[in-house]
Design a protein around this motif. Structure first.
Motif, PDB file in Angstrom:
ATOM      1  N   PRO A  39      17.378   9.225  40.662  1.00  0.00           N
ATOM      2  CA  PRO A  39      18.719   9.819  40.709  1.00  0.00           C
ATOM      3  C   PRO A  39      19.445   9.429  41.985  1.00  0.00           C
ATOM      4  CG  PRO A  39      17.072  11.437  41.320  1.00  0.00           C
ATOM      5  CD  PRO A  39      16.310  10.227  40.845  1.00  0.00           C
ATOM      6  N   PRO A  40      20.765   9.450  41.987  1.00  0.00           N
ATOM      7  CA  PRO A  40      21.526   9.170  43.203  1.00  0.00           C
ATOM      8  C   PRO A  40      21.378  10.326  44.186  1.00  0.00           C
ATOM      9  CG  PRO A  40      22.993   9.920  41.489  1.00  0.00           C
ATOM     10  CD  PRO A  40      21.644   9.754  40.844  1.00  0.00           C
ATOM     11  N   SER A 115      29.124   2.901  48.101  1.00  0.00           N
ATOM     12  CA  SER A 115      28.851   3.972  49.060  1.00  0.00           C
ATOM     13  C   SER A 115      27.522   3.764  49.768  1.00  0.00           C
ATOM     14  CB  SER A 115      28.845   5.330  48.349  1.00  0.00           C
ATOM     15  OG  SER A 115      27.683   5.455  47.541  1.00  0.00           O
ATOM     16  N   TYR A 116      27.376   4.432  50.887  1.00  0.00           N
ATOM     17  CA  TYR A 116      26.100   4.430  51.604  1.00  0.00           C
ATOM     18  C   TYR A 116      24.995   4.984  50.710  1.00  0.00           C
ATOM     19  CZ  TYR A 116      22.644   6.031  55.099  1.00  0.00           C
ATOM     20  OH  TYR A 116      21.500   6.273  55.825  1.00  0.00           O
ATOM     21  N   GLY A 117      25.317   6.030  49.959  1.00  0.00           N
ATOM     22  CA  GLY A 117      24.325   6.619  49.056  1.00  0.00           C
ATOM     23  C   GLY A 117      23.834   5.635  48.015  1.00  0.00           C
ATOM     24  N   LYS A 118      24.737   4.811  47.490  1.00  0.00           N
ATOM     25  CA  LYS A 118      24.331   3.810  46.505  1.00  0.00           C
ATOM     26  C   LYS A 118      23.448   2.744  47.150  1.00  0.00           C
ATOM     27  CE  LYS A 118      25.340   3.639  42.803  1.00  0.00           C
ATOM     28  NZ  LYS A 118      24.638   4.070  41.573  1.00  0.00           N
ATOM     29  N   ILE A 119      23.765   2.380  48.393  1.00  0.00           N
ATOM     30  CA  ILE A 119      22.914   1.437  49.125  1.00  0.00           C
ATOM     31  C   ILE A 119      21.495   1.993  49.215  1.00  0.00           C
ATOM     32  CG2 ILE A 119      22.445   0.446  51.408  1.00  0.00           C
ATOM     33  CD1 ILE A 119      24.732  -0.998  50.152  1.00  0.00           C
ATOM     34  N   LEU A 120      21.369   3.280  49.542  1.00  0.00           N
ATOM     35  CA  LEU A 120      20.047   3.907  49.644  1.00  0.00           C
ATOM     36  C   LEU A 120      19.367   3.980  48.288  1.00  0.00           C
ATOM     37  CD1 LEU A 120      20.564   6.872  52.157  1.00  0.00           C
ATOM     38  CD2 LEU A 120      19.793   4.536  52.615  1.00  0.00           C
ATOM     39  N   GLN A 121      20.116   4.280  47.241  1.00  0.00           N
ATOM     40  CA  GLN A 121      19.523   4.365  45.908  1.00  0.00           C
ATOM     41  C   GLN A 121      18.928   3.014  45.501  1.00  0.00           C
ATOM     42  OE1 GLN A 121      22.258   5.333  42.729  1.00  0.00           O
ATOM     43  NE2 GLN A 121      20.622   6.031  41.371  1.00  0.00           N
ATOM     44  N   ILE A 122      19.640   1.951  45.767  1.00  0.00           N
ATOM     45  CA  ILE A 122      19.132   0.606  45.477  1.00  0.00           C
ATOM     46  C   ILE A 122      17.906   0.307  46.339  1.00  0.00           C
ATOM     47  CG2 ILE A 122      19.673  -1.857  45.686  1.00  0.00           C
ATOM     48  CD1 ILE A 122      22.583  -1.105  44.902  1.00  0.00           C
ATOM     49  N   PHE A 123      17.970   0.675  47.604  1.00  0.00           N
ATOM     50  CA  PHE A 123      16.859   0.450  48.533  1.00  0.00           C
ATOM     51  C   PHE A 123      15.578   1.130  48.041  1.00  0.00           C
ATOM     52  CE2 PHE A 123      14.698   2.126  52.475  1.00  0.00           C
ATOM     53  CZ  PHE A 123      14.212   0.915  52.939  1.00  0.00           C
ATOM     54  N   LYS A 156      22.083   9.420  59.043  1.00  0.00           N
ATOM     55  CA  LYS A 156      20.730   9.961  59.174  1.00  0.00           C
ATOM     56  C   LYS A 156      20.548  11.217  58.338  1.00  0.00           C
ATOM     57  CE  LYS A 156      17.139  11.185  62.511  1.00  0.00           C
ATOM     58  NZ  LYS A 156      16.591  12.242  61.627  1.00  0.00           N
ATOM     59  N   LYS A 157      21.530  12.113  58.361  1.00  0.00           N
ATOM     60  CA  LYS A 157      21.437  13.352  57.593  1.00  0.00           C
ATOM     61  C   LYS A 157      21.345  13.069  56.098  1.00  0.00           C
ATOM     62  CE  LYS A 157      23.903  16.257  60.943  1.00  0.00           C
ATOM     63  NZ  LYS A 157      25.158  17.024  61.213  1.00  0.00           N
ATOM     64  N   VAL A 158      22.152  12.128  55.626  1.00  0.00           N
ATOM     65  CA  VAL A 158      22.139  11.779  54.200  1.00  0.00           C
ATOM     66  C   VAL A 158      20.800  11.163  53.810  1.00  0.00           C
ATOM     67  CG1 VAL A 158      23.141  10.243  52.459  1.00  0.00           C
ATOM     68  CG2 VAL A 158      24.629  11.562  53.968  1.00  0.00           C
ATOM     69  N   ALA A 159      20.272  10.270  54.646  1.00  0.00           N
ATOM     70  CA  ALA A 159      18.991   9.627  54.354  1.00  0.00           C
ATOM     71  C   ALA A 159      17.851  10.645  54.337  1.00  0.00           C
ATOM     72  CB  ALA A 159      18.706   8.531  55.374  1.00  0.00           C
ATOM     73  N   ASP A 160      17.816  11.525  55.335  1.00  0.00           N
ATOM     74  CA  ASP A 160      16.772  12.560  55.381  1.00  0.00           C
ATOM     75  C   ASP A 160      16.850  13.469  54.162  1.00  0.00           C
ATOM     76  OD1 ASP A 160      15.593  11.779  57.789  1.00  0.00           O
ATOM     77  OD2 ASP A 160      16.915  13.023  59.009  1.00  0.00           O
ATOM     78  N   ALA A 161      18.069  13.857  53.798  1.00  0.00           N
ATOM     79  CA  ALA A 161      18.250  14.743  52.656  1.00  0.00           C
ATOM     80  C   ALA A 161      17.845  14.056  51.352  1.00  0.00           C
ATOM     81  CB  ALA A 161      19.704  15.198  52.579  1.00  0.00           C
ATOM     82  N   VAL A 214      15.627  -8.849  42.233  1.00  0.00           N
ATOM     83  CA  VAL A 214      17.013  -9.167  41.894  1.00  0.00           C
ATOM     84  C   VAL A 214      17.253  -8.930  40.409  1.00  0.00           C
ATOM     85  CG1 VAL A 214      18.762 -10.981  41.865  1.00  0.00           C
ATOM     86  CG2 VAL A 214      17.181 -10.829  43.787  1.00  0.00           C
ATOM     87  N   GLU A 215      16.267  -9.271  39.587  1.00  0.00           N
ATOM     88  CA  GLU A 215      16.397  -9.027  38.145  1.00  0.00           C
ATOM     89  C   GLU A 215      16.494  -7.535  37.853  1.00  0.00           C
ATOM     90  OE1 GLU A 215      16.859 -11.227  35.696  1.00  0.00           O
ATOM     91  OE2 GLU A 215      16.993 -12.705  37.298  1.00  0.00           O
ATOM     92  N   ASN A 216      15.764  -6.741  38.599  1.00  0.00           N
ATOM     93  CA  ASN A 216      15.835  -5.283  38.432  1.00  0.00           C
ATOM     94  C   ASN A 216      17.190  -4.743  38.861  1.00  0.00           C
ATOM     95  OD1 ASN A 216      13.400  -4.539  37.253  1.00  0.00           O
ATOM     96  ND2 ASN A 216      12.310  -4.683  39.199  1.00  0.00           N
ATOM     97  N   LEU A 217      17.746  -5.303  39.936  1.00  0.00           N
ATOM     98  CA  LEU A 217      19.083  -4.908  40.357  1.00  0.00           C
ATOM     99  C   LEU A 217      20.072  -5.156  39.223  1.00  0.00           C
ATOM    100  CD1 LEU A 217      21.090  -4.077  42.678  1.00  0.00           C
ATOM    101  CD2 LEU A 217      21.329  -6.545  43.104  1.00  0.00           C
TER     102      LEU A 217
END
Length: 239
Positions: A39-40, A115-123, A156-161, A214-217
């Motif tokens: 989930p995002p 968004s930063y959140g989407k970057i983290l979701q992909i990561f 940092k707060k978003v990543a920790d959460a 990359v194929e999964n992306l």
């Protein structure tokens, strides 16, 4: 096999060809198994203006860079080193696992497009397995650790959460081991490491470990995928 093991095969052209073909054939099945549909983040950075930066470490930087170079909204993704000093930000030294660095990718992105959140979701989803401690796939050592080097308190707060959210939802079989901390320095890697996935798609390590990412992306985040990668070849990379 590790990245170094694959490199040693470079003098044997026939062997490389065979391994590359084999890797490409089995990679799709590995991709389906290794990617996590997650989930995002429930919360995201809200105050970002202009191009933003976050540095991400998730194993060999070839694959991490490759994924984000195919991500819409990313304006630059540079392979390098974070977590140690500039004097030891050298591939041979970092590879010893004694410098404190992690192989990392500096991701610059436009928050109006992604968004930063989407970057983290992909990561956390397709880039790497965040439950592996000081290793990723065939590579082991602290230089391959999972880490997020943030450039603001809100990041940092978003990543920790988000990590807490994913752990609470038991998205993975094991707890996430990703470390989150403020970025103290990023040092671009040697030129031959830049754009490596694009320049060497048939190299066995890339074909087996990174092309599936990359194929999964493309499969899981189709709306965020771009076919033509955003390369750093023509951009001056400095430390």
């Amino acid at each position: 096999m590790t990245r170094r093991s694959f490199s040693r095969l470079s003098t044997y052209a026939a062997a490389i060809g065979l391994l590359a073909i084999t890797a490409i054939k089995i990679a799709p099945s590995l991709a389906a198994e290794d990617a996590a549909i997650i989930p995002p983040p429930a919360a995201d950075v809200q105050s970002a203006n202009g191009i933003q930066t976050v540095v991400l470490a998730g194993g060999c930087f070839w694959g991490v860079q490759g994924v984000f170079q195919h991500t819409a909204g990313v304006v630059n993704a540079v392979s390098g080193y974070s977590g140690g000093s500039k004097t030891t930000a050298d591939y041979q030294m970092v590879s010893t696992g004694t410098t404190g660095h992690a192989e990392s990718v500096e991701v610059k992105f436009d928050p109006k497009k992604i968004s930063y959140g989407k970057i983290l979701q992909i990561f956390f989803s397709v880039v790497h397995d965040p439950t592996q401690l000081n290793r990723q796939g065939p590579d082991s050592g602290t230089q391959y650790r999972s880490a997020i080097f943030t450039t603001s308190d809100e990041q940092k707060k978003v990543a920790d959460a988000y990590i807490a959210q994913l752990n609470a939802a038991k998205v993975y079989r094991k707890p996430i081991v990703t470390k989150v901390g403020a970025l103290e320095g990023f040092f671009a890697a040697e030129a031959y490491h830049q754009d490596y996935l694009t320049l060497h798609p048939n190299q066995p390590y890339i074909a087996y470990n990174d092309i599936p990412k990359v194929e999964n992306l493309k499969k899981i985040f189709a709306e965020n995928y771009i076919e033509k990668p955003t390369l750093v070849s023509s951009i001056k990379v400095t430390n």
